[in-house]
Design a protein around this motif. Sequence first.
Motif, PDB file in Angstrom:
ATOM      1  N   LEU A 103      10.134   1.681  -3.190  1.00 31.90           N
ATOM      2  CA  LEU A 103       9.144   1.911  -2.170  1.00 31.90           C
ATOM      3  C   LEU A 103       9.634   2.698  -1.105  1.00 31.90           C
ATOM      4  CD1 LEU A 103       6.258  -1.723  -2.417  1.00 31.90           C
ATOM      5  CD2 LEU A 103       5.879   1.176  -2.755  1.00 31.90           C
ATOM      6  N   PRO A 104      10.463   2.375  -0.218  1.00 31.98           N
ATOM      7  CA  PRO A 104      10.736   2.756   0.787  1.00 31.98           C
ATOM      8  C   PRO A 104      11.073   3.634   1.153  1.00 31.98           C
ATOM      9  CG  PRO A 104      11.203   0.273   1.079  1.00 31.98           C
ATOM     10  CD  PRO A 104      10.938   1.030  -0.553  1.00 31.98           C
ATOM     11  N   ALA A 105      11.762   4.559   0.142  1.00 32.25           N
ATOM     12  CA  ALA A 105      12.065   5.612  -0.207  1.00 32.25           C
ATOM     13  C   ALA A 105      11.263   6.659  -0.843  1.00 32.25           C
ATOM     14  CB  ALA A 105      13.386   5.580  -1.608  1.00 32.25           C
ATOM     15  N   MET A 106       9.524   6.337  -1.119  1.00 29.96           N
ATOM     16  CA  MET A 106       8.801   7.266  -0.778  1.00 29.96           C
ATOM     17  C   MET A 106       8.411   8.215  -0.358  1.00 29.96           C
ATOM     18  SD  MET A 106       6.661   5.018  -4.103  1.00 29.96           S
ATOM     19  CE  MET A 106       5.150   5.722  -3.783  1.00 29.96           C
ATOM     20  N   GLU A 107       8.131   9.473   0.037  1.00 26.92           N
ATOM     21  CA  GLU A 107       7.897   9.769   1.824  1.00 26.92           C
ATOM     22  C   GLU A 107       6.011   9.041   1.480  1.00 26.92           C
ATOM     23  OE1 GLU A 107       7.853  13.931   1.925  1.00 26.92           O
ATOM     24  OE2 GLU A 107       9.140  14.343  -0.119  1.00 26.92           O
TER      25      GLU A 107
ATOM     26  N   THR B  13       6.169   9.443 -10.128  1.00 31.41           N
ATOM     27  CA  THR B  13       6.884   9.246 -10.432  1.00 31.41           C
ATOM     28  C   THR B  13       7.298   7.713 -11.313  1.00 31.41           C
ATOM     29  OG1 THR B  13       7.191   7.682  -7.839  1.00 31.41           O
ATOM     30  CG2 THR B  13       7.538  10.137  -7.881  1.00 31.41           C
ATOM     31  N   LYS B  14       5.954   7.177 -11.802  1.00 34.95           N
ATOM     32  CA  LYS B  14       6.811   5.908 -12.896  1.00 34.95           C
ATOM     33  C   LYS B  14       7.941   5.083 -12.498  1.00 34.95           C
ATOM     34  CE  LYS B  14       3.770   8.090 -16.331  1.00 34.95           C
ATOM     35  NZ  LYS B  14       2.300   8.629 -15.235  1.00 34.95           N
ATOM     36  N   PRO B  15       8.111   4.557 -11.269  1.00 36.25           N
ATOM     37  CA  PRO B  15       9.089   4.213 -11.184  1.00 36.25           C
ATOM     38  C   PRO B  15       9.416   2.483 -12.237  1.00 36.25           C
ATOM     39  CG  PRO B  15       7.332   3.573  -8.751  1.00 36.25           C
ATOM     40  CD  PRO B  15       7.168   4.259  -9.799  1.00 36.25           C
ATOM     41  N   ALA B  16      10.336   2.711 -12.677  1.00 35.10           N
ATOM     42  CA  ALA B  16      10.976   1.641 -13.736  1.00 35.10           C
ATOM     43  C   ALA B  16      10.564  -0.110 -12.415  1.00 35.10           C
ATOM     44  CB  ALA B  16      11.897   1.341 -14.908  1.00 35.10           C
ATOM     45  N   GLY B  17       9.911  -0.351 -12.950  1.00 37.01           N
ATOM     46  CA  GLY B  17      10.144  -2.530 -13.244  1.00 37.01           C
ATOM     47  C   GLY B  17       8.986  -2.398 -12.129  1.00 37.01           C
ATOM     48  N   LEU B  18       8.342  -1.249 -11.714  1.00 35.98           N
ATOM     49  CA  LEU B  18       7.534  -1.816 -10.087  1.00 35.98           C
ATOM     50  C   LEU B  18       6.124  -1.681 -10.353  1.00 35.98           C
ATOM     51  CD1 LEU B  18       7.330  -2.660  -7.190  1.00 35.98           C
ATOM     52  CD2 LEU B  18       6.758   0.157  -7.009  1.00 35.98           C
ATOM     53  N   ARG B  19       4.876  -2.968  -9.708  1.00 38.41           N
ATOM     54  CA  ARG B  19       3.980  -2.957  -9.991  1.00 38.41           C
ATOM     55  C   ARG B  19       3.267  -2.782  -8.611  1.00 38.41           C
ATOM     56  NH1 ARG B  19       5.756  -4.777 -14.842  1.00 38.41           N
ATOM     57  NH2 ARG B  19       5.135  -5.017 -16.644  1.00 38.41           N
ATOM     58  N   TYR B  20       2.068  -2.806  -8.641  1.00 41.11           N
ATOM     59  CA  TYR B  20       1.682  -2.270  -7.381  1.00 41.11           C
ATOM     60  C   TYR B  20       0.507  -2.401  -7.219  1.00 41.11           C
ATOM     61  CZ  TYR B  20       1.526  -1.239  -1.896  1.00 41.11           C
ATOM     62  OH  TYR B  20       0.764  -0.694  -1.028  1.00 41.11           O
ATOM     63  N   LEU B  21      -0.005  -2.750  -7.117  1.00 40.04           N
ATOM     64  CA  LEU B  21      -1.826  -3.487  -7.061  1.00 40.04           C
ATOM     65  C   LEU B  21      -2.205  -3.280  -5.604  1.00 40.04           C
ATOM     66  CD1 LEU B  21      -4.291  -4.560  -8.678  1.00 40.04           C
ATOM     67  CD2 LEU B  21      -3.850  -6.572  -8.149  1.00 40.04           C
ATOM     68  N   THR B  22      -3.915  -2.952  -5.830  1.00 39.06           N
ATOM     69  CA  THR B  22      -4.533  -3.080  -4.078  1.00 39.06           C
ATOM     70  C   THR B  22      -5.582  -3.498  -4.367  1.00 39.06           C
ATOM     71  OG1 THR B  22      -3.101  -1.095  -2.605  1.00 39.06           O
ATOM     72  CG2 THR B  22      -5.287  -2.129  -1.557  1.00 39.06           C
ATOM     73  N   VAL B  23      -6.049  -4.479  -3.743  1.00 38.76           N
ATOM     74  CA  VAL B  23      -7.386  -4.756  -3.983  1.00 38.76           C
ATOM     75  C   VAL B  23      -8.193  -4.281  -2.386  1.00 38.76           C
ATOM     76  CG1 VAL B  23      -9.059  -6.612  -4.755  1.00 38.76           C
ATOM     77  CG2 VAL B  23      -6.944  -6.441  -5.860  1.00 38.76           C
TER      78      VAL B  23
END
Length: 98
Positions: free
Chosen positions: A63-67, A32-42
Amino acid sequence: METILIRYRVRPEHLAEHLRLLGAVHEELARTKPAGLRYLTVRLDGGRSFVEVAQGPDLPGPLPAMESFQRYRAGLDDRCDELSMVESTVMGSYGFVM
């Protein structure tokens, strides 16, 4: 830009489920490539401890709207034996897009 850092440790009996749910979140973000969001998991030391960083102008943003994120977040408290979330300020960065 807001930054949220989440640190947690998953209970051993929930690790496989957690990895599956987390993978689904990252797959949906890639699709979906949401604009402006960066999300990193380590994942720390290949174990049960994780650090996640969410960054964007209006967190929690999409994020909260994503299934997939709803499924992931629904049981996170139960899957973890440690969980803390803090707002943070990036003081410096080298090589990361900000």
